[in-house]
Design a protein around this motif. Sequence first.
Motif, short mmCIF file in Angstrom:
data_model
loop_
_atom_site.label_atom_id
_atom_site.label_comp_id
_atom_site.label_asym_id
_atom_site.label_seq_id
_atom_site.Cartn_x
_atom_site.Cartn_y
_atom_site.Cartn_z
N GLN A 197 0.81 -1.22 0.00
CA GLN A 197 0.00 0.00 0.00
C GLN A 197 0.84 1.27 0.00
O GLN A 197 0.47 2.25 -0.65
N ASN A 198 1.95 1.27 0.70
CA ASN A 198 2.81 2.46 0.73
C ASN A 198 3.38 2.75 -0.65
O ASN A 198 3.39 3.90 -1.11
N ASP A 229 2.55 5.97 -2.97
CA ASP A 229 3.64 6.85 -3.42
C ASP A 229 3.66 6.99 -4.93
O ASP A 229 3.84 8.10 -5.45
N MET A 230 3.47 5.88 -5.66
CA MET A 230 3.49 5.95 -7.13
C MET A 230 2.31 6.75 -7.66
O MET A 230 2.46 7.56 -8.57
N ASN A 276 0.20 12.17 -9.83
CA ASN A 276 -0.93 13.10 -9.62
C ASN A 276 -2.28 12.40 -9.70
O ASN A 276 -3.23 12.93 -10.26
N GLY A 277 -2.35 11.17 -9.16
CA GLY A 277 -3.62 10.45 -9.12
C GLY A 277 -4.04 9.83 -10.43
O GLY A 277 -5.18 9.39 -10.57
N VAL A 305 6.08 -2.13 -10.25
CA VAL A 305 6.48 -0.72 -10.07
C VAL A 305 5.51 -0.02 -9.12
O VAL A 305 5.90 0.84 -8.34
N TYR A 306 4.25 -0.44 -9.15
CA TYR A 306 3.22 0.15 -8.28
C TYR A 306 3.09 -0.60 -6.96
O TYR A 306 2.26 -0.25 -6.13
N GLY A 307 3.86 -1.66 -6.76
CA GLY A 307 3.77 -2.44 -5.54
C GLY A 307 2.67 -3.49 -5.58
O GLY A 307 2.20 -3.95 -4.55
#
Length: 70
Positions: free
Chosen positions: A11-12, A16-17, A22-23, A51-53
Motif C-alpha cells: 500500500q505504501n 507513493d506511485m 498526480n492520481g 512498479v506500483y507495488g
Amino acid sequence: MKMRVTFEVDQNKLFDMLHKMNGDFSGIGNRVVGELMKSGTSIIAAIGMAVYGVTVVSKQSADQAEGGAA
C-alpha cells in the motif's frame, strides 16, 4: 469462464506511485484489467505492476478454485 485472481499490494508503494503521478490511475488500471481478462501473466505486465507495488499471487479458473463445483 470465471477466474479467481489474488493480488498482493504494498500500500505504501502504491500510494507513493499514484501520488507521483498526480492520481493518474490509468497505468495500473490498464494492467489490472489486463490481468483480469487473460489467463496468464506476462513478464512485462508483472514488472509493470511491481512498479506500483502490486503482484499477482495466484490465478486459476473459478471452477478449479472451488474443486469443480459451479
